[in-house]
Scaffold this motif. Structure first.
Motif, PDB file in Angstrom:
ATOM      1  N   ALA A 173       5.172 -28.449 -59.909  1.00  0.00           N
ATOM      2  CA  ALA A 173       4.061 -28.882 -60.427  1.00  0.00           C
ATOM      3  C   ALA A 173       4.239 -29.930 -61.554  1.00  0.00           C
ATOM      4  CB  ALA A 173       2.906 -27.856 -60.690  1.00  0.00           C
ATOM      5  N   ASP A 174       3.263 -30.811 -61.733  1.00  0.00           N
ATOM      6  CA  ASP A 174       3.177 -31.684 -62.965  1.00  0.00           C
ATOM      7  C   ASP A 174       2.026 -31.635 -63.762  1.00  0.00           C
ATOM      8  OD1 ASP A 174       1.389 -33.216 -61.740  1.00  0.00           O
ATOM      9  OD2 ASP A 174       3.105 -34.613 -60.917  1.00  0.00           O
ATOM     10  N   CYS A 175       2.028 -32.534 -64.989  1.00  0.00           N
ATOM     11  CA  CYS A 175       0.898 -32.336 -65.932  1.00  0.00           C
ATOM     12  C   CYS A 175      -0.239 -32.997 -65.334  1.00  0.00           C
ATOM     13  CB  CYS A 175       1.654 -32.837 -67.386  1.00  0.00           C
ATOM     14  SG  CYS A 175       1.957 -34.616 -67.222  1.00  0.00           S
ATOM     15  N   VAL A 176      -0.194 -33.781 -64.090  1.00  0.00           N
ATOM     16  CA  VAL A 176      -1.435 -34.683 -63.737  1.00  0.00           C
ATOM     17  C   VAL A 176      -1.936 -33.897 -62.596  1.00  0.00           C
ATOM     18  CG1 VAL A 176      -1.093 -36.666 -64.875  1.00  0.00           C
ATOM     19  CG2 VAL A 176      -0.110 -36.454 -62.751  1.00  0.00           C
ATOM     20  N   GLY A 177      -1.511 -32.499 -62.207  1.00  0.00           N
ATOM     21  CA  GLY A 177      -2.241 -31.883 -61.108  1.00  0.00           C
ATOM     22  C   GLY A 177      -1.701 -31.979 -59.854  1.00  0.00           C
ATOM     23  N   ASN A 178      -0.304 -32.358 -59.733  1.00  0.00           N
ATOM     24  CA  ASN A 178       0.194 -32.686 -58.457  1.00  0.00           C
ATOM     25  C   ASN A 178       1.288 -31.245 -58.159  1.00  0.00           C
ATOM     26  OD1 ASN A 178      -0.268 -35.257 -57.540  1.00  0.00           O
ATOM     27  ND2 ASN A 178       0.691 -35.834 -59.470  1.00  0.00           N
ATOM     28  N   VAL A 179       1.178 -30.950 -56.860  1.00  0.00           N
ATOM     29  CA  VAL A 179       2.003 -29.544 -56.548  1.00  0.00           C
ATOM     30  C   VAL A 179       2.732 -30.246 -55.424  1.00  0.00           C
ATOM     31  CG1 VAL A 179       1.928 -27.197 -55.651  1.00  0.00           C
ATOM     32  CG2 VAL A 179      -0.037 -28.196 -57.271  1.00  0.00           C
ATOM     33  N   LYS A 180       4.029 -29.993 -55.324  1.00  0.00           N
ATOM     34  CA  LYS A 180       4.979 -30.348 -54.362  1.00  0.00           C
ATOM     35  C   LYS A 180       5.618 -29.115 -53.903  1.00  0.00           C
ATOM     36  CE  LYS A 180       5.152 -34.956 -56.285  1.00  0.00           C
ATOM     37  NZ  LYS A 180       5.999 -36.035 -56.630  1.00  0.00           N
ATOM     38  N   LEU A 181       6.170 -29.293 -52.738  1.00  0.00           N
ATOM     39  CA  LEU A 181       6.762 -28.307 -51.781  1.00  0.00           C
ATOM     40  C   LEU A 181       7.975 -28.916 -51.296  1.00  0.00           C
ATOM     41  CD1 LEU A 181       3.803 -27.416 -51.166  1.00  0.00           C
ATOM     42  CD2 LEU A 181       4.699 -25.599 -49.928  1.00  0.00           C
ATOM     43  N   TRP A 182       9.163 -28.264 -51.550  1.00  0.00           N
ATOM     44  CA  TRP A 182      10.423 -28.934 -51.387  1.00  0.00           C
ATOM     45  C   TRP A 182      11.424 -27.986 -50.415  1.00  0.00           C
ATOM     46  CZ3 TRP A 182      11.030 -33.872 -53.579  1.00  0.00           C
ATOM     47  CH2 TRP A 182      10.129 -33.898 -54.520  1.00  0.00           C
ATOM     48  N   ASP A 183      12.406 -28.325 -49.659  1.00  0.00           N
ATOM     49  CA  ASP A 183      13.165 -27.573 -48.883  1.00  0.00           C
ATOM     50  C   ASP A 183      14.509 -27.441 -49.690  1.00  0.00           C
ATOM     51  OD1 ASP A 183      14.837 -29.893 -48.378  1.00  0.00           O
ATOM     52  OD2 ASP A 183      14.428 -29.984 -46.418  1.00  0.00           O
ATOM     53  N   GLY A 184      15.368 -26.684 -49.192  1.00  0.00           N
ATOM     54  CA  GLY A 184      16.469 -26.472 -50.039  1.00  0.00           C
ATOM     55  C   GLY A 184      17.369 -27.558 -50.480  1.00  0.00           C
ATOM     56  N   ALA A 185      17.397 -28.681 -49.514  1.00  0.00           N
ATOM     57  CA  ALA A 185      17.966 -29.786 -49.571  1.00  0.00           C
ATOM     58  C   ALA A 185      17.395 -30.807 -50.558  1.00  0.00           C
ATOM     59  CB  ALA A 185      18.281 -30.661 -48.187  1.00  0.00           C
ATOM     60  N   GLY A 186      16.325 -30.369 -51.141  1.00  0.00           N
ATOM     61  CA  GLY A 186      15.709 -31.467 -51.959  1.00  0.00           C
ATOM     62  C   GLY A 186      14.784 -32.501 -51.268  1.00  0.00           C
ATOM     63  N   ARG A 187      14.188 -32.232 -49.919  1.00  0.00           N
ATOM     64  CA  ARG A 187      13.486 -32.836 -49.271  1.00  0.00           C
ATOM     65  C   ARG A 187      11.916 -32.640 -49.350  1.00  0.00           C
ATOM     66  NH1 ARG A 187      17.700 -32.474 -45.458  1.00  0.00           N
ATOM     67  NH2 ARG A 187      16.729 -30.920 -44.853  1.00  0.00           N
ATOM     68  N   LEU A 188      11.000 -33.440 -49.745  1.00  0.00           N
ATOM     69  CA  LEU A 188       9.638 -33.291 -50.114  1.00  0.00           C
ATOM     70  C   LEU A 188       9.058 -32.747 -48.645  1.00  0.00           C
ATOM     71  CD1 LEU A 188       7.302 -33.157 -52.055  1.00  0.00           C
ATOM     72  CD2 LEU A 188       6.843 -35.637 -51.217  1.00  0.00           C
ATOM     73  N   LEU A 189       8.337 -31.620 -48.593  1.00  0.00           N
ATOM     74  CA  LEU A 189       7.942 -31.124 -47.374  1.00  0.00           C
ATOM     75  C   LEU A 189       6.339 -31.370 -47.510  1.00  0.00           C
ATOM     76  CD1 LEU A 189       9.540 -27.560 -47.275  1.00  0.00           C
ATOM     77  CD2 LEU A 189      10.003 -29.636 -45.989  1.00  0.00           C
ATOM     78  N   ASN A 190       5.659 -31.023 -48.565  1.00  0.00           N
ATOM     79  CA  ASN A 190       4.208 -31.473 -48.689  1.00  0.00           C
ATOM     80  C   ASN A 190       3.957 -31.666 -50.204  1.00  0.00           C
ATOM     81  OD1 ASN A 190       1.531 -32.093 -48.002  1.00  0.00           O
ATOM     82  ND2 ASN A 190       1.302 -30.134 -46.889  1.00  0.00           N
ATOM     83  N   HIS A 191       2.545 -32.328 -50.238  1.00  0.00           N
ATOM     84  CA  HIS A 191       2.301 -32.704 -51.586  1.00  0.00           C
ATOM     85  C   HIS A 191       0.599 -32.340 -51.544  1.00  0.00           C
ATOM     86  CE1 HIS A 191       0.333 -35.653 -54.379  1.00  0.00           C
ATOM     87  NE2 HIS A 191       1.072 -35.194 -55.108  1.00  0.00           N
ATOM     88  N   VAL A 192       0.238 -31.556 -52.439  1.00  0.00           N
ATOM     89  CA  VAL A 192      -1.029 -31.375 -52.796  1.00  0.00           C
ATOM     90  C   VAL A 192      -1.676 -31.750 -54.035  1.00  0.00           C
ATOM     91  CG1 VAL A 192      -1.412 -29.713 -50.704  1.00  0.00           C
ATOM     92  CG2 VAL A 192      -0.716 -28.786 -52.959  1.00  0.00           C
ATOM     93  N   ARG A 193      -2.802 -31.764 -54.106  1.00  0.00           N
ATOM     94  CA  ARG A 193      -3.759 -32.246 -55.447  1.00  0.00           C
ATOM     95  C   ARG A 193      -4.269 -30.988 -55.903  1.00  0.00           C
ATOM     96  NH1 ARG A 193      -3.174 -35.192 -59.804  1.00  0.00           N
ATOM     97  NH2 ARG A 193      -4.786 -36.285 -60.514  1.00  0.00           N
ATOM     98  N   TYR A 194      -3.893 -30.286 -56.783  1.00  0.00           N
ATOM     99  CA  TYR A 194      -4.514 -29.393 -57.717  1.00  0.00           C
ATOM    100  C   TYR A 194      -5.845 -29.880 -58.494  1.00  0.00           C
ATOM    101  CZ  TYR A 194      -5.528 -25.389 -60.712  1.00  0.00           C
ATOM    102  OH  TYR A 194      -6.199 -24.462 -61.681  1.00  0.00           O
ATOM    103  N   GLY A 195      -5.749 -30.599 -59.033  1.00  0.00           N
ATOM    104  CA  GLY A 195      -6.808 -31.412 -60.140  1.00  0.00           C
ATOM    105  C   GLY A 195      -6.052 -32.314 -60.806  1.00  0.00           C
TER     106      GLY A 195
END
Length: 66
Positions: free
Chosen positions: A7-29
């Motif tokens: 997660a970061d300081c502007v509300g982005n939450v990211k899900l990654w696999d074990g190889a570092g590939r982005l699986l999904n991105h959601v906006r928390y706020g």
């Protein structure tokens, strides 16, 4: 399969696999995500943040959205 969550300081939450590939991105706020937790079964992601409520996310649903 292992999933890593960031997660970061502007509300982005990211899900990654074990190889570092982005699986999904959601906006928390619009603000800082202060906490992330996954239940022991690996099915629920909890996020909390600055002046934001705790949100429970269905990980299976998030991973299907990739």
């Amino acid at each position: 399969a292992r999933v890593f969550v960031t997660a970061d300081c502007v509300g982005n939450v990211k899900l990654w696999d074990g190889a570092g590939r982005l699986l999904n991105h959601v906006r928390y706020g619009p603000k800082l995500v202060c906490g992330l937790a996954v239940n022991p079964a690996g099915t629920i992601l909890a996020t909390s943040g600055e002046e934001q409520p705790v949100v429970l996310w269905d990980l299976k649903r998030l991973l299907k959205g990739r």
